[in-house]
Write an enzyme that holds these catalytic residues in place. Structure first.
Site, PDB file in Angstrom:
ATOM      1  N   ASP A 126      70.242 -19.742  45.412  1.00 33.99           N
ATOM      2  CA  ASP A 126      69.308 -18.680  44.909  1.00 33.99           C
ATOM      3  C   ASP A 126      68.219 -18.036  45.631  1.00 33.99           C
ATOM      4  OD1 ASP A 126      67.339 -17.765  42.719  1.00 33.99           O
ATOM      5  OD2 ASP A 126      68.429 -18.771  41.457  1.00 33.99           O
ATOM      6  N   THR A 165      63.757 -14.233  40.487  1.00 27.58           N
ATOM      7  CA  THR A 165      63.501 -14.183  39.186  1.00 27.58           C
ATOM      8  C   THR A 165      63.540 -15.772  38.797  1.00 27.58           C
ATOM      9  OG1 THR A 165      65.542 -14.223  38.063  1.00 27.58           O
ATOM     10  CG2 THR A 165      64.296 -12.018  38.261  1.00 27.58           C
ATOM     11  N   GLY A 166      63.973 -16.566  39.637  1.00 23.53           N
ATOM     12  CA  GLY A 166      63.960 -18.024  39.275  1.00 23.53           C
ATOM     13  C   GLY A 166      62.842 -18.967  39.995  1.00 23.53           C
ATOM     14  N   TYR A 182      72.173  -2.981  34.358  1.00 19.47           N
ATOM     15  CA  TYR A 182      72.666  -4.200  34.237  1.00 19.47           C
ATOM     16  C   TYR A 182      73.952  -4.428  33.688  1.00 19.47           C
ATOM     17  CZ  TYR A 182      72.261  -8.928  31.909  1.00 19.47           C
ATOM     18  OH  TYR A 182      72.813 -10.241  31.518  1.00 19.47           O
ATOM     19  N   PHE A 206      66.926 -19.969  34.519  1.00 16.86           N
ATOM     20  CA  PHE A 206      66.827 -20.444  33.384  1.00 16.86           C
ATOM     21  C   PHE A 206      68.273 -21.292  33.025  1.00 16.86           C
ATOM     22  CE2 PHE A 206      67.981 -19.544  28.781  1.00 16.86           C
ATOM     23  CZ  PHE A 206      67.574 -20.731  28.038  1.00 16.86           C
ATOM     24  N   ARG A 244      61.609 -11.484  27.584  1.00 10.59           N
ATOM     25  CA  ARG A 244      62.733 -11.653  26.463  1.00 10.59           C
ATOM     26  C   ARG A 244      62.047 -11.678  25.377  1.00 10.59           C
ATOM     27  NH1 ARG A 244      67.846 -14.049  29.949  1.00 10.59           N
ATOM     28  NH2 ARG A 244      66.187 -14.957  31.224  1.00 10.59           N
ATOM     29  N   ARG A 294      88.697 -18.235  49.568  1.00  7.01           N
ATOM     30  CA  ARG A 294      88.554 -18.766  51.022  1.00  7.01           C
ATOM     31  C   ARG A 294      89.078 -20.404  50.737  1.00  7.01           C
ATOM     32  NH1 ARG A 294      83.537 -17.104  52.353  1.00  7.01           N
ATOM     33  NH2 ARG A 294      82.674 -18.786  52.503  1.00  7.01           N
TER      34      ARG A 294
HETATM   35  P1  NAD Z   1      67.360 -15.792  35.287  1.00  3.75           P
HETATM   36  O1  NAD Z   1      66.691 -14.815  35.720  1.00  3.75           O
HETATM   37  O2  NAD Z   1      66.602 -17.208  34.829  1.00  3.75           O
HETATM   38  O3  NAD Z   1      68.359 -16.465  36.452  1.00  3.75           O
HETATM   39  C1  NAD Z   1      68.905 -15.512  37.247  1.00  3.75           C
HETATM   40  C2  NAD Z   1      68.997 -16.447  38.715  1.00  3.75           C
HETATM   41  O4  NAD Z   1      69.489 -15.617  39.458  1.00  3.75           O
HETATM   42  C3  NAD Z   1      67.444 -16.346  39.121  1.00  3.75           C
HETATM   43  O5  NAD Z   1      67.191 -17.582  39.708  1.00  3.75           O
HETATM   44  C4  NAD Z   1      67.268 -15.273  40.247  1.00  3.75           C
HETATM   45  O6  NAD Z   1      66.489 -15.747  41.278  1.00  3.75           O
HETATM   46  C5  NAD Z   1      68.903 -15.451  40.783  1.00  3.75           C
HETATM   47  N1  NAD Z   1      69.186 -14.179  41.556  1.00  3.75           N
HETATM   48  C6  NAD Z   1      69.260 -12.990  41.247  1.00  3.75           C
HETATM   49  N2  NAD Z   1      69.654 -12.346  42.339  1.00  3.75           N
HETATM   50  C7  NAD Z   1      70.327 -13.137  43.204  1.00  3.75           C
HETATM   51  C8  NAD Z   1      70.792 -12.798  44.466  1.00  3.75           C
HETATM   52  N3  NAD Z   1      70.902 -11.631  45.085  1.00  3.75           N
HETATM   53  N4  NAD Z   1      71.103 -14.021  45.110  1.00  3.75           N
HETATM   54  C9  NAD Z   1      70.821 -15.193  44.728  1.00  3.75           C
HETATM   55  N5  NAD Z   1      70.268 -15.279  43.493  1.00  3.75           N
HETATM   56  C10 NAD Z   1      69.862 -14.249  42.835  1.00  3.75           C
HETATM   57  O7  NAD Z   1      68.503 -15.579  34.097  1.00  3.75           O
HETATM   58  P2  NAD Z   1      69.243 -16.275  33.101  1.00  3.75           P
HETATM   59  O8  NAD Z   1      69.049 -16.121  31.534  1.00  3.75           O
HETATM   60  O9  NAD Z   1      69.298 -17.688  33.511  1.00  3.75           O
HETATM   61  O10 NAD Z   1      70.817 -15.789  33.302  1.00  3.75           O
HETATM   62  C11 NAD Z   1      71.642 -16.356  34.265  1.00  3.75           C
HETATM   63  C12 NAD Z   1      72.895 -15.788  34.257  1.00  3.75           C
HETATM   64  O11 NAD Z   1      73.552 -15.495  32.950  1.00  3.75           O
HETATM   65  C13 NAD Z   1      72.866 -14.062  34.636  1.00  3.75           C
HETATM   66  O12 NAD Z   1      73.822 -13.519  35.563  1.00  3.75           O
HETATM   67  C14 NAD Z   1      72.730 -13.347  33.253  1.00  3.75           C
HETATM   68  O13 NAD Z   1      73.234 -11.978  33.353  1.00  3.75           O
HETATM   69  C15 NAD Z   1      73.707 -14.035  32.507  1.00  3.75           C
HETATM   70  N6  NAD Z   1      73.223 -13.803  30.962  1.00  3.75           N
HETATM   71  C16 NAD Z   1      72.231 -14.626  30.362  1.00  3.75           C
HETATM   72  C17 NAD Z   1      71.900 -14.552  29.308  1.00  3.75           C
HETATM   73  C18 NAD Z   1      70.833 -15.211  28.335  1.00  3.75           C
HETATM   74  O14 NAD Z   1      70.567 -15.013  27.428  1.00  3.75           O
HETATM   75  N7  NAD Z   1      69.997 -15.846  29.135  1.00  3.75           N
HETATM   76  C19 NAD Z   1      72.688 -13.541  28.320  1.00  3.75           C
HETATM   77  C20 NAD Z   1      73.684 -13.001  28.885  1.00  3.75           C
HETATM   78  C21 NAD Z   1      74.086 -13.181  30.263  1.00  3.75           C
HETATM   79  N1  UDP Z   2      61.894  -7.208  21.557  1.00  5.72           N
HETATM   80  C1  UDP Z   2      60.842  -7.160  20.717  1.00  5.72           C
HETATM   81  N2  UDP Z   2      59.560  -7.754  21.168  1.00  5.72           N
HETATM   82  C2  UDP Z   2      59.324  -8.119  22.460  1.00  5.72           C
HETATM   83  C3  UDP Z   2      60.667  -8.294  23.468  1.00  5.72           C
HETATM   84  C4  UDP Z   2      61.898  -7.745  22.732  1.00  5.72           C
HETATM   85  O1  UDP Z   2      60.782  -6.853  19.671  1.00  5.72           O
HETATM   86  O2  UDP Z   2      58.152  -8.527  22.725  1.00  5.72           O
HETATM   87  C5  UDP Z   2      63.202  -6.784  20.935  1.00  5.72           C
HETATM   88  C6  UDP Z   2      63.908  -5.986  21.833  1.00  5.72           C
HETATM   89  O3  UDP Z   2      63.489  -4.615  21.749  1.00  5.72           O
HETATM   90  C7  UDP Z   2      65.337  -6.255  21.293  1.00  5.72           C
HETATM   91  C8  UDP Z   2      65.506  -7.727  20.950  1.00  5.72           C
HETATM   92  O4  UDP Z   2      63.902  -8.042  20.791  1.00  5.72           O
HETATM   93  O5  UDP Z   2      65.787  -5.420  20.259  1.00  5.72           O
HETATM   94  C9  UDP Z   2      65.850  -8.865  21.867  1.00  5.72           C
HETATM   95  O6  UDP Z   2      65.217  -8.512  23.090  1.00  5.72           O
HETATM   96  P1  UDP Z   2      65.571  -9.181  24.445  1.00  5.72           P
HETATM   97  O7  UDP Z   2      64.721  -8.428  25.754  1.00  5.72           O
HETATM   98  O8  UDP Z   2      65.272 -10.677  24.432  1.00  5.72           O
HETATM   99  O9  UDP Z   2      67.243  -9.291  24.815  1.00  5.72           O
HETATM  100  P2  UDP Z   2      68.243  -8.027  24.686  1.00  5.72           P
HETATM  101  O10 UDP Z   2      69.091  -8.573  23.820  1.00  5.72           O
HETATM  102  O11 UDP Z   2      67.905  -6.652  24.084  1.00  5.72           O
HETATM  103  O12 UDP Z   2      68.936  -7.877  26.016  1.00  5.72           O
END
Ligand code: NAD
Ligand code: UDP
Length: 318
Positions: free
Chosen positions: A31, A35-36, A145, A11, A186, A106
């Protein structure tokens, strides 16, 4: 600049790649698609300044040539995803981060790590400033995580101190928008998908727990400001407007015009009770703050989900 983005098909990674290519950079997206999806990169796959490598970052980063920036975003991020992939999540936060840091070391590239508000756990300080050390259960289900990200922050910081790698850390708070996987579990994707399909909205626990939701374009702008800025310590990036999850359910129902009801389900273990970023550092040092209010961001997200889900089911009997 030639840059490498891990997690490019996810995402946030795909939105970051769009922006980097639009800004004129050459981008190598890596990637393993756990999950992508390639569809997130559909607009880039044929672009002359974009190259996609389907590859697991824990197995090394086979990127030759000059690299000016490494953005390490690879990691499952949705709670159901990282609970289903616990060891993979620990591996990408530890080994994957070391591999990505090695590439930066590197090549002399600047390195940015995508950390998370989850490093604060169930926070003891509210809102959360970067100086807070967090309150994380090291053996709870979310620890795969949270602790992977905390370990990665330590590894990034130690590598900067020991080897002078030019590093940045962003702590991302809940971010949403178009391209979230409809079934990624989520809260925004669940509620919007459920509302559009006319299914019950699943509210976990009392719904009084809070989150602060940042629209994806605001987040990407913040990530780039941190990357181009000088601060090496972590920076919170998120929208400081806090909502209860029950309020979010009501807003999604109103904006979709859905007839969905709300059903209560048990609160997941160790679910944080509150979450709101203190963004004073980002405001002061980067002149950054979110511009898209939740209602506007949700409208755009709903339009995207509607287009992907197709026509709404017609009510039975008509
Ligand atoms: P996402 O799951 O959509 O994207 C994560 C991507 O990483 C996926 O495309 C997955 O296939 C790839 N991936 C996972 N393990 C891998 C590996 N070993 N090698 C290569 N690719 C790999 O999630 P996102 O929401 O886009 O999150 C992206 C980053 O931002 C993550 O590191 C996440 O922890 C961080 N983040 C996101 C949020 C949010 O709200 N979206 C909040 C906090 C942190
Ligand atoms: N949550 C919910 N219903 C759902 C999915 C999540 O009530 O179908 C709640 C979850 O328990 C948390 C908040 O929404 O309190 C945010 O959850 P999310 O998984 O999006 O992210 P988090 O901030 O917990 O990593």
């Amino acid at each position: 600049m030639r840059v490498v983005v891990t997690g490019a098909a996810g995402f946030l990674g795909s939105h970051l790649c769009d922006r980097l290519v639009a800004d004129g950079h050459e981008v190598v997206g890596v990637d393993n698609l756990c999950t992508g999806s390639r569809e997130n990169l559909a607009a880039l796959l044929e672009h002359p300044r974009f190259r996609f490598l389907a590859h697991d970052v824990t197995l090394g980063l086979p990127v030759e040539g000059e690299v000016g920036g490494v953005f390490h975003l690879a990691s499952p991020a949705s709670p159901p995803d990282y609970l289903a992939l616990p060891l993979e999540t620990l591996a990408v936060g530890s080994t994957g981060t070391r591999v990505a840091l090695d590439l930066a070391r590197r090549t002399g590239a600047r390195f940015l790590f995508a950390s998370t508000s989850e490093v604060y756990g169930d926070p003891l300080v509210h809102p959360q400033p970067e100086t807070s050390w967090g309150n994380v259960n090291p053996i709870g289900p979310r620890s795969v995580y949270d602790e992977a990200k905390r370990f990665a922050e330590a590894l990034v910081t130690a590598t900067r101190r020991a080897h002078g790698v030019d590093t940045r850390i962003v702590r991302i708070f809940n971010t949403y928008g178009p391209r979230m996987r409809i079934h990624d579990g989520r809260v925004v994707s669940n509620f919007v998908g459920q509302a559009l399909r006319g299914e019950p909205i699943t509210l976990y626990g009392s719904g009084s727990q809070t989150r602060s939701f940042c629209y994806v374009s605001d987040l990407i702008e913040g990530v780039l400001r941190v990357f181009h800025g000088t601060r090496t310590d972590p920076v919170n990036l998120g929208n400081p407007t806090e909502w209860t999850i029950e309020q979010l359910a009501g807003l999604v129902i109103r904006l979709t015009g859905s007839g969905s009801t709300v059903v209560r389900q048990p609160l997941p273990e160790d679910d944080p009770k509150v979450r709101q970023p203190d963004i004073a550092v980002a405001r002061r040092e980067l002149g950054w703050e979110p511009a898209v209010p939740l209602e506007e961001g949700l409208r755009r997200t709903i339009d995207d989900f509607r287009a992907r889900l197709g026509p709404a089911p017609s009510p039975a009997g008509r």
